[in-house]
Design a protein around this motif. Structure first.
Motif, PDB file in Angstrom:
ATOM      1  N   UNK A  89       0.839  -1.187   0.000  1.00 24.61           N
ATOM      2  CA  UNK A  89       0.000   0.000   0.000  1.00 24.61           C
ATOM      3  C   UNK A  89       0.875   1.239   0.000  1.00 24.61           C
ATOM      4  N   UNK A  90       0.323   2.337  -0.420  1.00 21.99           N
ATOM      5  CA  UNK A  90       1.074   3.592  -0.345  1.00 21.99           C
ATOM      6  C   UNK A  90       0.928   4.383  -1.615  1.00 21.99           C
ATOM      7  N   UNK A  91       1.340   5.633  -1.526  1.00 20.66           N
ATOM      8  CA  UNK A  91       1.138   6.581  -2.617  1.00 20.66           C
ATOM      9  C   UNK A  91       2.094   6.337  -3.782  1.00 20.66           C
ATOM     10  N   UNK A  92       3.330   5.880  -3.434  1.00 21.60           N
ATOM     11  CA  UNK A  92       4.351   5.842  -4.486  1.00 21.60           C
ATOM     12  C   UNK A  92       4.153   4.676  -5.423  1.00 21.60           C
ATOM     13  N   UNK A  93       4.430   4.913  -6.692  1.00 21.01           N
ATOM     14  CA  UNK A  93       4.297   3.884  -7.714  1.00 21.01           C
ATOM     15  C   UNK A  93       5.179   2.676  -7.384  1.00 21.01           C
ATOM     16  N   UNK A  94       6.424   2.931  -6.877  1.00 20.83           N
ATOM     17  CA  UNK A  94       7.348   1.812  -6.590  1.00 20.83           C
ATOM     18  C   UNK A  94       6.745   0.848  -5.573  1.00 20.83           C
ATOM     19  N   UNK A  95       5.974   1.364  -4.646  1.00 20.60           N
ATOM     20  CA  UNK A  95       5.406   0.493  -3.604  1.00 20.60           C
ATOM     21  C   UNK A  95       4.427  -0.512  -4.212  1.00 20.60           C
ATOM     22  N   UNK A  96       3.791  -0.097  -5.322  1.00 17.97           N
ATOM     23  CA  UNK A  96       2.825  -1.027  -5.926  1.00 17.97           C
ATOM     24  C   UNK A  96       3.526  -2.098  -6.763  1.00 17.97           C
ATOM     25  N   UNK A  97       4.872  -2.169  -6.661  1.00 19.23           N
ATOM     26  CA  UNK A  97       5.624  -3.256  -7.310  1.00 19.23           C
ATOM     27  C   UNK A  97       6.134  -4.265  -6.265  1.00 19.23           C
ATOM     28  N   UNK A  98       5.996  -3.926  -4.971  1.00 25.27           N
ATOM     29  CA  UNK A  98       6.516  -4.802  -3.904  1.00 25.27           C
ATOM     30  C   UNK A  98       5.395  -5.724  -3.427  1.00 25.27           C
ATOM     31  N   UNK A  99       5.659  -7.023  -3.481  1.00 21.54           N
ATOM     32  CA  UNK A  99       4.590  -7.973  -3.112  1.00 21.54           C
ATOM     33  C   UNK A  99       4.351  -7.962  -1.600  1.00 21.54           C
ATOM     34  N   UNK A 100       3.081  -7.914  -1.228  1.00 20.17           N
ATOM     35  CA  UNK A 100       2.683  -7.903   0.184  1.00 20.17           C
ATOM     36  C   UNK A 100       2.194  -9.285   0.618  1.00 20.17           C
ATOM     37  N   UNK A 101       1.250  -9.847  -0.152  1.00 20.75           N
ATOM     38  CA  UNK A 101       0.637 -11.140   0.207  1.00 20.75           C
ATOM     39  C   UNK A 101       0.418 -11.969  -1.061  1.00 20.75           C
ATOM     40  N   UNK A 102       0.651 -13.291  -0.949  1.00 22.76           N
ATOM     41  CA  UNK A 102       0.350 -14.223  -2.044  1.00 22.76           C
ATOM     42  C   UNK A 102      -0.632 -15.252  -1.502  1.00 22.76           C
ATOM     43  N   UNK A 103      -1.811 -15.379  -2.121  1.00 22.29           N
ATOM     44  CA  UNK A 103      -2.854 -16.306  -1.645  1.00 22.29           C
ATOM     45  C   UNK A 103      -3.544 -16.973  -2.830  1.00 22.29           C
ATOM     46  N   UNK A 104      -3.589 -18.260  -2.939  1.00 21.58           N
ATOM     47  CA  UNK A 104      -2.800 -19.234  -2.184  1.00 21.58           C
ATOM     48  C   UNK A 104      -1.381 -19.294  -2.750  1.00 21.58           C
ATOM     49  N   UNK A 105      -0.501 -19.983  -2.024  1.00 21.70           N
ATOM     50  CA  UNK A 105       0.895 -20.039  -2.490  1.00 21.70           C
ATOM     51  C   UNK A 105       1.432 -21.468  -2.505  1.00 21.70           C
TER      52      UNK A 105
END
Ligand SMILES: O=C(O)CCC(=O)C(=O)O
Length: 269
Positions: free
Chosen positions: A72-88
């Protein structure tokens, strides 16, 4: 590995309990390596998404049989960082085998209330150092009610891949909050607001920090209110959350049935 009396009491009274250091340092080494391989596989899959969309401004991708949530977050780069993978679990053989591990399955037989259990869902929460965002207080049951008629039989187990501390955003669970079923959500202008628990319906004084060393297991009810703060530390706080159900039922996000093997069906090694 079945439930001890004190654990059954804690489950009834508090809605959660911890088993410390169940997985050894060598298990953890293997599992962390597999978790990073899953993250790489998800990243690759997300380059050719079936669907790439936003909910309340946050990015989600459907790819490779998983829902991949980005930071989450305003910056575009943050939307490239994986937070959660379901299912994995389908992204790595070590993770698929983990779903049958008696250290998870045996206590789950008691918590589900069925001698044969199946997987309902599994999440890998990466919570990277300084990047990992928090989770607002919520119950899992309101996410699942619409797809499942046995929501009371969906216990969770969180497996700590790293030491979980207040500083790196350990899970926070609200003692006793599981006792009244699914609680009302927040009414605001967001899409997911109704899935976050209205703070008027639980007491913040009942919040317990689930700090635990790597390799520990936190079992918690689908109705337990829980959330976490962002990871403000220089260390990751990776964890997997697996949810079981009675056998022969399809998974939450995949049409297949993934029954857990009995201990006598497991191949050694
Ligand atoms: O990993 C966390 O900090 C929160 C996880 C959580 O709330 C969930 O997976 O439902």
């Amino acid at each position: 590995m079945r439930l001890q009396l004190a654990e059954s009491r804690a489950w009834e009274d508090d809605g959660f309990f911890i088993r410390p250091r169940v997985f050894s340092p060598s298990d953890l080494e293997e599992l962390r390596e597999a978790a990073e391989a899953v993250a790489v596989a998800a990243e690759r899959a997300s380059a050719c998404p079936e669907k790439d969309y936003r909910i309340d401004g946050n990015r989600y991708v459907e790819a490779g049989g998983s829902t991949i949530q980005f930071e989450h977050g305003e910056h575009h780069e943050r939307s490239q960082i994986i937070r959660v993978i379901e299912p994995f679990h389908h992204l790595h053989p070590r993770m698929d085998a983990l779903m049958d591990d008696p250290r998870l399955v045996e206590p789950m037989r008691d918590l589900v209330g069925s001698e044969r259990v199946a997987l309902w869902t599994d999440k890998l929460n990466l919570k990277r150092s300084r990047e990992g965002s928090g989770f607002r207080f919520h119950q899992d049951s309101p996410y699942w009610n619409h797809k499942c008629d046995h929501v009371d039989q969906l216990p969770n187990v969180m497996i700590a891949l790293d030491d979980a501390t207040a500083d790196n955003g350990c899970l926070r669970v609200v003692r006793g909050s599981h006792k009244r079923g699914s609680l009302p959500g927040i009414r605001d202008e967001t899409t997911l607001g109704p899935l976050f628990t209205d703070p008027a319906h639980f007491d913040p004084d009942d919040e317990v920090l689930a700090e635990m060393p790597a390799g520990s297991l936190l079992f918690f009810s689908p109705h337990t209110v829980h959330g976490s703060q962002p990871n403000r530390s220089g260390e990751p706080r990776r964890a997997m959350v697996l949810t079981y159900q009675p056998s022969d039922q399809p998974m939450f996000k995949r049409p297949a049935i993934r029954n857990a093997k009995d201990a006598n069906e497991l191949t050694p090694g």
